[in-house]
Scaffold this motif. Structure first.
Motif, PDB file in Angstrom:
ATOM      1  N   TYR A 125       0.846  -1.179   0.000  1.00 49.24           N
ATOM      2  CA  TYR A 125       0.000   0.000   0.000  1.00 49.24           C
ATOM      3  C   TYR A 125       0.890   1.240   0.000  1.00 49.24           C
ATOM      4  O   TYR A 125       2.016   1.228   0.493  1.00 49.24           O
ATOM      5  N   ARG A 126       0.298   2.290  -0.482  1.00 48.26           N
ATOM      6  CA  ARG A 126       0.953   3.595  -0.443  1.00 48.26           C
ATOM      7  C   ARG A 126       0.081   4.533   0.387  1.00 48.26           C
ATOM      8  O   ARG A 126      -1.163   4.492   0.280  1.00 48.26           O
ATOM      9  N   GLN A 127       0.716   5.382   1.208  1.00 48.49           N
ATOM     10  CA  GLN A 127      -0.022   6.353   2.010  1.00 48.49           C
ATOM     11  C   GLN A 127       0.587   7.730   1.798  1.00 48.49           C
ATOM     12  O   GLN A 127       1.779   7.935   2.015  1.00 48.49           O
ATOM     13  N   ASP A 128      -0.253   8.671   1.393  1.00 46.69           N
ATOM     14  CA  ASP A 128       0.155  10.062   1.245  1.00 46.69           C
ATOM     15  C   ASP A 128      -0.409  10.851   2.429  1.00 46.69           C
ATOM     16  O   ASP A 128      -1.398  10.439   3.046  1.00 46.69           O
ATOM     17  N   PRO A 129       0.203  11.976   2.758  1.00 46.18           N
ATOM     18  CA  PRO A 129      -0.204  12.740   3.959  1.00 46.18           C
ATOM     19  C   PRO A 129      -1.702  13.005   4.005  1.00 46.18           C
ATOM     20  O   PRO A 129      -2.285  13.486   3.036  1.00 46.18           O
ATOM     21  N   GLY A 130      -2.311  12.695   5.135  1.00 43.44           N
ATOM     22  CA  GLY A 130      -3.724  12.960   5.334  1.00 43.44           C
ATOM     23  C   GLY A 130      -4.656  12.063   4.551  1.00 43.44           C
ATOM     24  O   GLY A 130      -5.862  12.300   4.517  1.00 43.44           O
ATOM     25  N   GLN A 131      -4.112  11.031   3.956  1.00 42.47           N
ATOM     26  CA  GLN A 131      -4.942  10.142   3.145  1.00 42.47           C
ATOM     27  C   GLN A 131      -4.880   8.717   3.665  1.00 42.47           C
ATOM     28  O   GLN A 131      -4.004   8.345   4.436  1.00 42.47           O
TER      29      GLN A 131
END
Lengths: 111, 113
Positions: free
Chosen positions: B35-41
């Protein structure tokens, strides 16, 4: 799509109770997870619901209503260390075993 | 103790370079995920694998590649074709007998400059 909706932010006071809601599309539903994620860290498993009702685990409880496409995570006796993001994740169609995540709810616990 | 290990924790790369993120688990889980996580997401699925030598694209597979040559290992390569590679990458594993509740690695924070 498989939208999963939860509030972006919540604030509560130490010692209080807070409820974090999650709504999802009901088609293909096969289970719902809650994870806790502290800033800069990986998520950790909190709870799993697949049948309607309440699952209690210490200070944390999770509720599911499959017909309404609704779940909540209830945190009691809040502590400062509970400040974190809480991620709702739904398992659609167990064949793939892959979960779809909501954007998370950032909970801030204040003294 | 069983667990899932990601390395490195922090990674810096120049734009245009491919980079490979490591993920190893000793939980004997069949399924593994990136998985990828971007800020606030929330987390967005890149690739997943249910058995050795088989893997499937997730929602945002473009610019990434994976392999599953061993049950324990599921490395992710971020290619130069990925337009916005700077993100927090999380590897997870799960099993049917645990209803696919995930165990996550500690994550790799990739910064491309």
């Amino acid at each position: 799509g498989q939208n999963i909706d939860q509030p972006t932010e919540m604030t509560a006071t130490e010692g209080a109770i807070v409820q974090i809601n999650c709504t999802y599309q009901t088609s293909g539903f096969n289970g719902l997870f809650w994870y806790q994620q502290h800033a800069g860290e990986a998520p950790t498993f909190l709870s799993y619901n697949v049948l309607d009702g309440l699952e209690e685990k210490g200070r944390f409880s999770s509720f599911l209503s499959r017909s309404k496409g609704y779940s909540y995570l209830l945190l009691k006796e809040l502590q400062m260390k509970d400040s974190a993001s809480y991620l709702c994740a739904v398992l659609f169609n167990t064949n793939a075993g892959k979960s779809t995540f909501g954007d998370g709810t950032t909970l801030t616990v204040k003294p | 103790d069983g667990g899932i290990t990601q390395s490195p924790k922090y990674l810096f790369r120049k734009e245009g370079q491919n980079v490979t993120l490591s993920c190893e688990q000793n939980l004997n889980h069949d399924a593994m995920y990136w998985y990828r996580q971007d800020p606030g997401q929330g987390l967005r699925l890149i690739y997943y694998s249910q058995i050795v030598n088989d893997f499937q694209k997730g929602d945002i597979a473009e610019g990434y590649s994976v392999s599953r040559e061993k049950k324990e290992s599921f490395p992710l390569t971020v290619t130069s074709g990925q337009k916005n590679p700077t993100a927090f990458y999380l590897c997870a594993s799960g099993n049917r007998d645990r209803a696919y509740g995930y165990t996550f690695g500690s994550g790799t924070r990739l910064t491309v400059v």
